[in-house]
Design a protein around this motif. Structure first.
Motif, PDB file in Angstrom:
ATOM      1  N   MET A   1       0.878  -1.054   0.044  1.00 30.38           N
ATOM      2  CA  MET A   1       0.075   0.189   0.077  1.00 30.38           C
ATOM      3  C   MET A   1       0.771   1.184  -0.081  1.00 30.38           C
ATOM      4  SD  MET A   1      -2.845  -1.117   2.553  1.00 30.38           S
ATOM      5  CE  MET A   1      -4.509  -0.178   1.967  1.00 30.38           C
ATOM      6  N   ALA A   2       0.369   2.193  -0.537  1.00 32.91           N
ATOM      7  CA  ALA A   2       1.106   3.560  -0.821  1.00 32.91           C
ATOM      8  C   ALA A   2       0.613   4.572  -0.926  1.00 32.91           C
ATOM      9  CB  ALA A   2       2.263   3.190  -2.035  1.00 32.91           C
ATOM     10  N   TRP A   3       1.174   5.813  -0.822  1.00 31.43           N
ATOM     11  CA  TRP A   3       0.646   7.017  -1.202  1.00 31.43           C
ATOM     12  C   TRP A   3       1.413   7.867  -1.966  1.00 31.43           C
ATOM     13  CZ3 TRP A   3      -4.203   8.606   0.490  1.00 31.43           C
ATOM     14  CH2 TRP A   3      -4.741   8.039   1.676  1.00 31.43           C
ATOM     15  N   TYR A   4       0.681   8.354  -2.978  1.00 30.61           N
ATOM     16  CA  TYR A   4       1.300   9.087  -4.020  1.00 30.61           C
ATOM     17  C   TYR A   4       0.849  10.499  -4.004  1.00 30.61           C
ATOM     18  CZ  TYR A   4       3.495   5.051  -6.324  1.00 30.61           C
ATOM     19  OH  TYR A   4       4.201   4.173  -6.704  1.00 30.61           O
ATOM     20  N   ARG A   5       1.399  11.253  -4.757  1.00 30.61           N
ATOM     21  CA  ARG A   5       0.701  13.037  -4.851  1.00 30.61           C
ATOM     22  C   ARG A   5       1.209  13.546  -6.156  1.00 30.61           C
ATOM     23  NH1 ARG A   5       4.408  16.162  -0.309  1.00 30.61           N
ATOM     24  NH2 ARG A   5       6.198  16.617  -1.459  1.00 30.61           N
ATOM     25  N   GLN A   6       0.425  14.357  -6.658  1.00 30.82           N
ATOM     26  CA  GLN A   6       0.419  15.080  -7.735  1.00 30.82           C
ATOM     27  C   GLN A   6       0.145  16.739  -7.576  1.00 30.82           C
ATOM     28  OE1 GLN A   6      -1.257  13.204 -11.345  1.00 30.82           O
ATOM     29  NE2 GLN A   6       0.259  14.473 -12.671  1.00 30.82           N
ATOM     30  N   ALA A   7       1.137  17.458  -7.845  1.00 29.02           N
ATOM     31  CA  ALA A   7       0.797  18.934  -7.711  1.00 29.02           C
ATOM     32  C   ALA A   7       0.588  19.323  -9.053  1.00 29.02           C
ATOM     33  CB  ALA A   7       2.050  19.719  -7.172  1.00 29.02           C
TER      34      ALA A   7
ATOM     35  N   SER B   1      11.341  14.252   0.270  1.00 28.00           N
ATOM     36  CA  SER B   1      10.914  15.479   0.697  1.00 28.00           C
ATOM     37  C   SER B   1       9.925  15.368   1.988  1.00 28.00           C
ATOM     38  CB  SER B   1      10.205  16.211  -0.402  1.00 28.00           C
ATOM     39  OG  SER B   1       8.838  15.386  -0.869  1.00 28.00           O
ATOM     40  N   VAL B   2       9.596  14.308   2.420  1.00 23.80           N
ATOM     41  CA  VAL B   2       8.611  13.919   3.397  1.00 23.80           C
ATOM     42  C   VAL B   2       9.198  13.221   4.606  1.00 23.80           C
ATOM     43  CG1 VAL B   2       6.915  13.854   1.876  1.00 23.80           C
ATOM     44  CG2 VAL B   2       7.657  11.599   2.516  1.00 23.80           C
ATOM     45  N   LYS B   3      10.473  12.817   4.598  1.00 20.51           N
ATOM     46  CA  LYS B   3      11.168  11.917   5.629  1.00 20.51           C
ATOM     47  C   LYS B   3      11.249  12.841   6.922  1.00 20.51           C
ATOM     48  CE  LYS B   3      13.938   9.092   2.632  1.00 20.51           C
ATOM     49  NZ  LYS B   3      15.367   8.607   2.151  1.00 20.51           N
ATOM     50  N   GLY B   4      10.861  12.059   7.774  1.00 21.37           N
ATOM     51  CA  GLY B   4      10.668  12.882   9.089  1.00 21.37           C
ATOM     52  C   GLY B   4       9.635  13.677   9.379  1.00 21.37           C
ATOM     53  N   ARG B   5       8.719  13.922   8.452  1.00 20.44           N
ATOM     54  CA  ARG B   5       7.513  14.541   8.607  1.00 20.44           C
ATOM     55  C   ARG B   5       6.474  13.782   8.450  1.00 20.44           C
ATOM     56  NH1 ARG B   5       6.344  18.629   5.347  1.00 20.44           N
ATOM     57  NH2 ARG B   5       7.189  17.583   3.404  1.00 20.44           N
ATOM     58  N   PHE B   6       6.134  12.801   7.620  1.00 27.31           N
ATOM     59  CA  PHE B   6       5.176  11.879   7.301  1.00 27.31           C
ATOM     60  C   PHE B   6       5.245  10.609   7.695  1.00 27.31           C
ATOM     61  CE2 PHE B   6       3.533  14.322   3.295  1.00 27.31           C
ATOM     62  CZ  PHE B   6       3.604  15.687   3.884  1.00 27.31           C
ATOM     63  N   THR B   7       4.253   9.915   8.362  1.00 23.85           N
ATOM     64  CA  THR B   7       4.444   8.601   8.802  1.00 23.85           C
ATOM     65  C   THR B   7       3.345   7.699   8.209  1.00 23.85           C
ATOM     66  OG1 THR B   7       5.355   9.314  10.855  1.00 23.85           O
ATOM     67  CG2 THR B   7       4.235   7.150  10.693  1.00 23.85           C
ATOM     68  N   ILE B   8       3.709   6.708   7.490  1.00 25.73           N
ATOM     69  CA  ILE B   8       2.872   5.758   6.791  1.00 25.73           C
ATOM     70  C   ILE B   8       2.573   4.497   7.746  1.00 25.73           C
ATOM     71  CG2 ILE B   8       4.557   4.544   5.471  1.00 25.73           C
ATOM     72  CD1 ILE B   8       2.289   4.201   3.260  1.00 25.73           C
ATOM     73  N   SER B   9       1.356   4.232   8.021  1.00 23.49           N
ATOM     74  CA  SER B   9       0.873   2.997   8.616  1.00 23.49           C
ATOM     75  C   SER B   9      -0.151   2.149   7.995  1.00 23.49           C
ATOM     76  CB  SER B   9       0.679   3.343   9.941  1.00 23.49           C
ATOM     77  OG  SER B   9      -0.393   4.261  10.291  1.00 23.49           O
TER      78      SER B   9
ATOM     79  N   SER C   1       3.786  -5.535   3.445  1.00 26.24           N
ATOM     80  CA  SER C   1       2.663  -6.309   4.382  1.00 26.24           C
ATOM     81  C   SER C   1       3.327  -6.736   5.508  1.00 26.24           C
ATOM     82  CB  SER C   1       2.268  -7.699   3.770  1.00 26.24           C
ATOM     83  OG  SER C   1       1.463  -7.565   2.733  1.00 26.24           O
ATOM     84  N   GLY C   2       4.634  -6.748   5.440  1.00 25.35           N
ATOM     85  CA  GLY C   2       5.628  -7.065   6.853  1.00 25.35           C
ATOM     86  C   GLY C   2       5.662  -5.737   7.725  1.00 25.35           C
ATOM     87  N   GLY C   3       5.204  -4.448   7.104  1.00 22.26           N
ATOM     88  CA  GLY C   3       5.290  -3.286   7.858  1.00 22.26           C
ATOM     89  C   GLY C   3       6.579  -2.421   7.580  1.00 22.26           C
ATOM     90  N   SER C   4       7.522  -2.875   6.715  1.00 26.81           N
ATOM     91  CA  SER C   4       8.462  -2.192   6.362  1.00 26.81           C
ATOM     92  C   SER C   4       8.213  -0.969   5.597  1.00 26.81           C
ATOM     93  CB  SER C   4       9.633  -2.883   5.511  1.00 26.81           C
ATOM     94  OG  SER C   4       9.144  -3.339   4.302  1.00 26.81           O
TER      95      SER C   4
END
Length: 118
Positions: free
Chosen positions: A34-40, A62-70, A53-56
């Motif tokens: 599962m993933a998130w993409y964006r388009q400006a 540009s989003v490291k340290g600010r966004f968290t996926i779960s 699936s395993g959680g990795s």
């Protein structure tokens, strides 16, 4: 076959936070990514974050340290917690599911607008 329903977008001031959710339904068989993409506007769609699936996880630079996926595997739902939002984060955010079994392939949500004001 597979449906994705996103929620949580909106307007927020710079420095604020938003949480996006995406619920998948239909013929979902593990394992899947599962993933998130964006388009400006005027830009290509880019990867924001991915979770397996395993959680990795992996994040766009540009989003490291600010966004968290779960994800919640029991609910086939993926989340994106976005903190310290910047005007450059303004975009339409799309949920993506990649299936390896069953109806293999990529599936996309309808997109949700995130607007960050300065």
């Amino acid at each position: 076959q597979v449906q994705l329903v996103e929620s949580g977008g909106g307007l927020v001031q710079a420095g604020g936070s938003l949480r996006l959710s995406c619920a998948a339904s239909g013929s979902i068989f593990s394992p899947y990514i599962m993933a998130w993409y964006r388009q400006a506007p005027g830009k290509q769609r880019e990867l924001v974050a991915v979770i397996r699936s395993g959680g990795s996880t992996n994040y766009g630079d540009s989003v490291k340290g600010r966004f968290t996926i779960s994800r919640d595997n029991a609910k086939n739902t993926v989340y994106l917690q976005m903190n310290s939002l910047e005007p450059e984060d303004t975009a339409v955010y799309y949920c993506n599911v990649h299936l390896f079994v069953g109806p293999k392939g990529d599936y996309w949500g309808q997109g949700t607008q995130v607007t960050v004001s300065s």
